[in-house]
Design a protein around this motif. Structure first.
Motif, PDB file in Angstrom:
ATOM      1  N   GLU A 115      10.267  15.290   2.549  1.00 43.64           N
ATOM      2  CA  GLU A 115      10.216  13.831   2.416  1.00 43.64           C
ATOM      3  C   GLU A 115      11.123  13.244   1.461  1.00 43.64           C
ATOM      4  N   ALA A 116      11.797  12.175   1.843  1.00 44.64           N
ATOM      5  CA  ALA A 116      12.826  11.672   0.765  1.00 44.64           C
ATOM      6  C   ALA A 116      12.202  10.064   0.629  1.00 44.64           C
ATOM      7  N   PRO A 117      12.249   9.711  -0.569  1.00 44.21           N
ATOM      8  CA  PRO A 117      11.886   8.043  -0.472  1.00 44.21           C
ATOM      9  C   PRO A 117      12.898   7.344   0.354  1.00 44.21           C
ATOM     10  N   GLY A 118      12.256   6.340   0.927  1.00 40.47           N
ATOM     11  CA  GLY A 118      13.112   5.118   1.446  1.00 40.47           C
ATOM     12  C   GLY A 118      12.888   3.902   0.996  1.00 40.47           C
ATOM     13  N   ASP A 119      13.794   2.949   1.436  1.00 37.34           N
ATOM     14  CA  ASP A 119      13.703   1.531   1.035  1.00 37.34           C
ATOM     15  C   ASP A 119      12.170   1.226   0.917  1.00 37.34           C
ATOM     16  N   ARG A 120      11.805   1.008   2.424  1.00 39.05           N
ATOM     17  CA  ARG A 120      10.505   0.330   2.839  1.00 39.05           C
ATOM     18  C   ARG A 120       9.405   1.317   3.091  1.00 39.05           C
ATOM     19  N   PHE A 121      10.086   2.524   3.472  1.00 43.43           N
ATOM     20  CA  PHE A 121       8.767   3.536   4.027  1.00 43.43           C
ATOM     21  C   PHE A 121       9.362   4.966   3.997  1.00 43.43           C
ATOM     22  N   PRO A 122       8.577   6.183   4.057  1.00 42.32           N
ATOM     23  CA  PRO A 122       9.178   7.188   3.857  1.00 42.32           C
ATOM     24  C   PRO A 122      10.290   8.000   5.059  1.00 42.32           C
ATOM     25  N   ARG A 123      11.182   8.417   4.496  1.00 44.68           N
ATOM     26  CA  ARG A 123      12.369   9.100   5.378  1.00 44.68           C
ATOM     27  C   ARG A 123      11.812  10.634   5.300  1.00 44.68           C
ATOM     28  N   ILE A 124      11.793  11.148   6.595  1.00 47.16           N
ATOM     29  CA  ILE A 124      11.755  12.687   6.752  1.00 47.16           C
ATOM     30  C   ILE A 124      12.901  12.985   7.155  1.00 47.16           C
ATOM     31  N   GLU A 125      13.462  13.982   6.320  1.00 49.30           N
ATOM     32  CA  GLU A 125      14.800  14.627   6.553  1.00 49.30           C
ATOM     33  C   GLU A 125      14.421  16.004   7.130  1.00 49.30           C
ATOM     34  N   LEU A 126      15.165  16.192   8.302  1.00 48.65           N
ATOM     35  CA  LEU A 126      15.303  17.562   9.061  1.00 48.65           C
ATOM     36  C   LEU A 126      16.652  18.288   8.923  1.00 48.65           C
ATOM     37  N   SER A 127      16.465  19.465   8.804  1.00 50.90           N
ATOM     38  CA  SER A 127      17.824  20.318   8.701  1.00 50.90           C
ATOM     39  C   SER A 127      17.470  21.637   9.291  1.00 50.90           C
TER      40      SER A 127
ATOM     41  N   MET B 248       0.905  -1.145  -0.164  1.00 50.79           N
ATOM     42  CA  MET B 248      -0.052   0.005   0.045  1.00 50.79           C
ATOM     43  C   MET B 248       1.021   1.205  -0.098  1.00 50.79           C
ATOM     44  N   ALA B 249       0.697   2.026  -1.032  1.00 50.28           N
ATOM     45  CA  ALA B 249       1.615   3.210  -1.128  1.00 50.28           C
ATOM     46  C   ALA B 249       1.031   4.389  -0.027  1.00 50.28           C
ATOM     47  N   PRO B 250       1.888   5.082   0.503  1.00 54.48           N
ATOM     48  CA  PRO B 250       1.445   6.067   1.430  1.00 54.48           C
ATOM     49  C   PRO B 250       0.873   7.171   0.552  1.00 54.48           C
ATOM     50  N   SER B 251      -0.388   7.635   1.099  1.00 55.67           N
ATOM     51  CA  SER B 251      -1.021   8.933   0.426  1.00 55.67           C
ATOM     52  C   SER B 251      -0.177  10.414   0.675  1.00 55.67           C
ATOM     53  N   ALA B 252      -0.370  10.977  -0.042  1.00 58.36           N
ATOM     54  CA  ALA B 252       0.567  12.259  -0.005  1.00 58.36           C
ATOM     55  C   ALA B 252       0.078  13.191   1.168  1.00 58.36           C
ATOM     56  N   SER B 253      -1.177  13.159   1.368  1.00 55.49           N
ATOM     57  CA  SER B 253      -1.779  14.219   2.421  1.00 55.49           C
ATOM     58  C   SER B 253      -1.227  13.688   3.777  1.00 55.49           C
ATOM     59  N   SER B 254      -1.278  12.352   4.098  1.00 54.23           N
ATOM     60  CA  SER B 254      -0.658  11.844   5.372  1.00 54.23           C
ATOM     61  C   SER B 254       0.870  11.887   5.560  1.00 54.23           C
ATOM     62  N   THR B 255       1.654  11.655   4.492  1.00 56.10           N
ATOM     63  CA  THR B 255       2.983  12.079   4.755  1.00 56.10           C
ATOM     64  C   THR B 255       3.352  13.433   4.646  1.00 56.10           C
ATOM     65  N   SER B 256       2.496  14.488   4.216  1.00 53.07           N
ATOM     66  CA  SER B 256       2.859  15.701   4.281  1.00 53.07           C
ATOM     67  C   SER B 256       2.388  16.326   5.769  1.00 53.07           C
ATOM     68  N   ALA B 257       1.441  15.506   6.308  1.00 52.67           N
ATOM     69  CA  ALA B 257       0.822  15.908   7.638  1.00 52.67           C
ATOM     70  C   ALA B 257       2.233  15.558   8.548  1.00 52.67           C
ATOM     71  N   LEU B 258       2.905  14.526   8.178  1.00 51.71           N
ATOM     72  CA  LEU B 258       4.093  13.862   9.096  1.00 51.71           C
ATOM     73  C   LEU B 258       5.180  14.960   8.976  1.00 51.71           C
ATOM     74  N   VAL B 259       5.328  15.308   7.802  1.00 55.54           N
ATOM     75  CA  VAL B 259       6.374  16.558   7.612  1.00 55.54           C
ATOM     76  C   VAL B 259       5.658  17.721   8.178  1.00 55.54           C
ATOM     77  N   ASP B 260       4.592  18.267   8.234  1.00 51.76           N
ATOM     78  CA  ASP B 260       4.342  19.263   8.999  1.00 51.76           C
ATOM     79  C   ASP B 260       4.437  19.226  10.394  1.00 51.76           C
ATOM     80  N   LEU B 261       4.220  18.047  10.892  1.00 51.81           N
ATOM     81  CA  LEU B 261       4.286  17.722  12.383  1.00 51.81           C
ATOM     82  C   LEU B 261       5.718  18.057  12.725  1.00 51.81           C
ATOM     83  N   VAL B 262       6.749  17.298  12.047  1.00 52.49           N
ATOM     84  CA  VAL B 262       8.153  17.560  12.347  1.00 52.49           C
ATOM     85  C   VAL B 262       8.626  18.953  12.271  1.00 52.49           C
TER      86      VAL B 262
END
Length: 86
Positions: free
Chosen positions: A33-45, A1-15
């Motif tokens: 958000e960067a693509p990961g091997d199995r699940f999204p990778r959130i990068e914080l700088s 199941m591919a993650p929906s854009a809205s749910s991953t963007s909510a995770l980015v917004d939370l971080v």
């Protein structure tokens, strides 16, 4: 199941919200958000002088941010990983 854009963007917004509240230079916080091997990778700088505030003593703050991210991702039926870039 591919993650929906809205749910991953909510995770980015939370971080981003958490990081901006911790640092002295909130305008220099970049979260993406960067693509990961199995699940999204959130990068914080953040600004170099703020990296210690995000990591915290013995990495406790970073672990807390990761715990919140994992809880939010689980609620959305996802998994996510946080990378703090220096």
């Amino acid at each position: 199941m591919a993650p929906s854009a809205s749910s991953t963007s909510a995770l980015v917004d939370l971080v981003a919200l958490i990081a901006r509240s911790l640092v002295d230079n909130p305008d220099k916080v970049v979260v993406r958000e960067a693509p990961g091997d199995r699940f999204p990778r959130i990068e914080l700088s953040v600004a170099r002088e703020d990296i210690g505030k995000v990591i915290g003593k013995d990495g406790r703050t970073a672990q807390s941010i990761r715990a919140l991210l994992n809880a939010a991702a689980s609620k959305a039926g996802l998994r996510a990983h946080l990378d703090i870039l220096d």
